[in-house]
Design an enzyme around this catalytic site. Structure first.
Site, PDB file in Angstrom:
ATOM      1  N   HIS A   1    -103.242  40.186   0.353  1.00 24.10           N
ATOM      2  CA  HIS A   1    -103.048  41.225   0.675  1.00 24.10           C
ATOM      3  C   HIS A   1    -104.086  42.979   0.400  1.00 24.10           C
ATOM      4  O   HIS A   1    -103.147  43.477   1.053  1.00 24.10           O
ATOM      5  CB  HIS A   1    -101.592  41.083   2.107  1.00 24.10           C
TER       6      HIS A   1
ATOM      7  N   ASP B   1    -106.930  42.665  -0.331  1.00 24.43           N
ATOM      8  CA  ASP B   1    -109.146  42.879   0.189  1.00 24.43           C
ATOM      9  C   ASP B   1    -109.019  44.100   1.114  1.00 24.43           C
ATOM     10  O   ASP B   1    -109.948  44.836   1.082  1.00 24.43           O
ATOM     11  CB  ASP B   1    -109.524  41.680   0.152  1.00 24.43           C
TER      12      ASP B   1
ATOM     13  N   ALA C   1    -105.271  25.458   7.545  1.00 24.94           N
ATOM     14  CA  ALA C   1    -104.073  25.059   6.562  1.00 24.94           C
ATOM     15  C   ALA C   1    -104.252  26.889   5.728  1.00 24.94           C
ATOM     16  O   ALA C   1    -103.278  26.825   4.741  1.00 24.94           O
ATOM     17  CB  ALA C   1    -104.712  24.173   5.970  1.00 24.94           C
ATOM     18  N   GLY C   2    -105.266  27.511   5.883  1.00 23.53           N
ATOM     19  CA  GLY C   2    -105.254  28.762   4.926  1.00 23.53           C
ATOM     20  C   GLY C   2    -105.906  28.609   3.467  1.00 23.53           C
ATOM     21  O   GLY C   2    -106.514  29.545   2.619  1.00 23.53           O
TER      22      GLY C   2
ATOM     23  N   SER D   1    -112.226  28.325   8.322  1.00 23.88           N
ATOM     24  CA  SER D   1    -113.349  28.777   9.474  1.00 23.88           C
ATOM     25  C   SER D   1    -114.747  30.179   8.003  1.00 23.88           C
ATOM     26  O   SER D   1    -115.808  30.034   8.865  1.00 23.88           O
ATOM     27  CB  SER D   1    -113.176  30.573  10.040  1.00 23.88           C
TER      28      SER D   1
ATOM     29  N   GLU E   1    -116.053  36.956  11.861  1.00 24.21           N
ATOM     30  CA  GLU E   1    -114.640  37.010  11.924  1.00 24.21           C
ATOM     31  C   GLU E   1    -113.829  38.552  13.015  1.00 24.21           C
ATOM     32  O   GLU E   1    -113.020  38.183  14.102  1.00 24.21           O
ATOM     33  CB  GLU E   1    -113.942  37.585   9.955  1.00 24.21           C
TER      34      GLU E   1
ATOM     35  N   ASP F   1    -112.506  35.737   1.647  1.00 22.53           N
ATOM     36  CA  ASP F   1    -112.582  34.467   1.919  1.00 22.53           C
ATOM     37  C   ASP F   1    -114.259  34.450   1.717  1.00 22.53           C
ATOM     38  O   ASP F   1    -114.687  33.231   1.442  1.00 22.53           O
ATOM     39  CB  ASP F   1    -111.972  34.249   3.261  1.00 22.53           C
TER      40      ASP F   1
HETATM   41  C1  GLA Z   1    -107.159  35.537   4.506  1.00 23.84           C
HETATM   42  C2  GLA Z   1    -108.205  37.132   4.621  1.00 23.84           C
HETATM   43  C3  GLA Z   1    -108.501  37.725   3.949  1.00 23.84           C
HETATM   44  C4  GLA Z   1    -107.435  38.468   3.357  1.00 23.84           C
HETATM   45  C5  GLA Z   1    -105.884  37.258   2.848  1.00 23.84           C
HETATM   46  C6  GLA Z   1    -104.879  37.834   2.462  1.00 23.84           C
HETATM   47  O1  GLA Z   1    -107.384  34.749   3.881  1.00 23.84           O
HETATM   48  O2  GLA Z   1    -109.444  36.148   5.713  1.00 23.84           O
HETATM   49  O3  GLA Z   1    -109.125  38.728   4.371  1.00 23.84           O
HETATM   50  O4  GLA Z   1    -107.383  39.400   4.041  1.00 23.84           O
HETATM   51  O5  GLA Z   1    -105.962  36.516   4.433  1.00 23.84           O
HETATM   52  O6  GLA Z   1    -104.956  38.043   1.358  1.00 23.84           O
END
Ligand code: GLA
Length: 390
Positions: free
Chosen positions: A34, A36, A125-126, A130, A162, A174
């Site tokens: 969090h 970026d 799953a993070g 995507s 996005e 990402d």
């Molecule tokens: C997601 C968002 C990223 C980043 C992370 C948290 O993956 O796509 O841009 O903000 O959360 O670090």
């Protein structure tokens, strides 16, 4: 999945052979969460598992999309002039979004194509399934239509999909990790300037374990946009004292001198600012071979995300806190946006089996369903794959 199996599926769905194959990885973030969208630093890497695509250009102006991960959706078909977001098009919106954003940027895509997708990133799953889909479509369109898009632009276009098409206000981490990743290296990125360096991940004797809570996390449904807005409000407050572009330009010692009326906003800002510093400290520790310090910074990152940023939740906390208790663990933290999804741990090779067993049992007893564990191997970014000769 082998080239032959994918190809057989392609011919079965679309009636003629594909011509090209592409791959884009998933990602984990080692530290810098969090930060970026706050103009700070991140330190992610690309994985060896991700999204495969095979494709063939068409003579007409129709696009047909098929995913082996969403077979219930069947073939999703649209014309070149029907690319607007449509909720019923599910996953294919990411592909349509990429075509749209490229066209808006002036790239000429004047005929359709057939695309078959197969992903091995657990969805939701993070691990950026995507962004991986956006980038695999990006390299595919680049190659099929001879667009010659600079890689950094492709990364930005993925983020625009996005932000502008899907409606998630995510940062650039990402897409950057997935577009620019290199095998064996972490990527230190300054999200304000987009300056970056590759840092060899010299973790000999250790394995990076991904721990999936199996609690689904949908970015659009989550409190992600809310956190981002809170950071903007916190920055506006700080700007009364010293005007700056982003929270990432503040240091923790400057921050400590500011008196806050809103305790919650103070904590959000404190996370963004301290996490940015931890990320730079973690890189320095890695470069100095101080893996213990690197692990401690990962742990501190999780505590900050739990206490100040409040994006962890019972599932991620249970996994990470159990991981901290295990022998042979350098550090553990959630990775990605949070609110479910995955955590990572750096574990001594010999301790990995016992680690999975103990953390897995503890998690299932507490949460009521199992976690899943994967070994992370750090791979290369999005690319075309040479075809095997069939
Ligand atoms: C997601 C968002 C990223 C980043 C992370 C948290 O993956 O796509 O841009 O903000 O959360 O670090």
């Amino acid at each position: 999945m082998t080239d032959q199996t994918l190809e057989a599926q392609f011919e079965q769905r679309f009636g003629s052979p594909s011509t090209h194959r592409f791959f884009a990885p998933g990602r984990i973030n080692l530290i810098g969460e969090h930060t970026d969208y706050n103009g700070g630093h991140v330190f992610p890497c690309a994985l060896t598992f991700g999204t495969h695509a095979i494709a063939r250009k068409r003579d007409d102006q129709r696009f047909r999309f098929y995913s082996l991960n969403f077979e219930q959706d069947g073939i999703i078909e649209v014309a070149l002039d029907e690319l607007a977001y449509d909720a019923t098009h599910s996953w294919a919106n990411y592909a349509k979004g990429m075509i749209t954003v490229l066209q808006e940027a002036g790239y000429r895509i004047d005929s359709g194509c057939d695309i078959l997708i197969q992903g091995d990133i657990p969805n939701g799953a993070g691990l950026s399934s995507s962004a991986s889909l956006e980038l695999v479509i990006g390299v595919l369109l680049d190659r099929l239509y001879g667009l010659e898009i600079p890689r950094l632009d492709l990364v930005r276009f993925g983020q625009q999909v996005e932000n502008r098409y899907i409606g998630v206000n995510s940062g650039i981490m990402d897409q950057f990790a997935i577009g620019m990743g290199k095998a064996g290296a972490g990527l230190l990125l300054d999200c304000e300037t987009l300056d970056y360096t590759y840092a060899p991940l010299d973790l000999t004797g250790y394995t990076i374990i991904i721990m999936n809570t199996n609690k689904r996390r949908e970015l659009a449904d989550s409190k992600y946009n809310e956190r981002r807005a809170e950071c903007e409000t916190a920055l506006a407050y700080l700007n009364q004292f010293t005007p700056r572009e982003a929270l990432g330009q503040w240091t923790t010692s400057e921050f400590a001198k500011v008196a806050w009326e809103d305790e919650r906003l103070m904590r959000r800002a404190r996370h963004a600012i301290s996490e940015n510093e931890r990320t730079l400290q973690a890189l320095a520790a890695l470069e100095a071979g101080e893996l213990t310090t690197f692990g401690q910074l990962m742990n501190a990152s999780h505590v900050s995300l739990r206490e100040d940023y409040e994006v962890t939740g019972i599932e991620l906390d249970t996994l990470v806190e159990a991981a901290w208790e295990q022998p042979g663990v350098l550090g553990a933290r959630m990775t990605g946006a949070g609110f479910g999804g995955c955590a990572i741990a750096i574990v001594e090779d010999e301790a990995v089996d016992a680690f999975k067993q103990a953390v897995g049992e503890h998690y299932e007893a507490r949460i009521g369903y199992p976690a899943t564990f994967y070994t992370a191997t750090v791979g290369d970014g999005a690319r075309e794959i040479e075809r095997e000769v069939i």
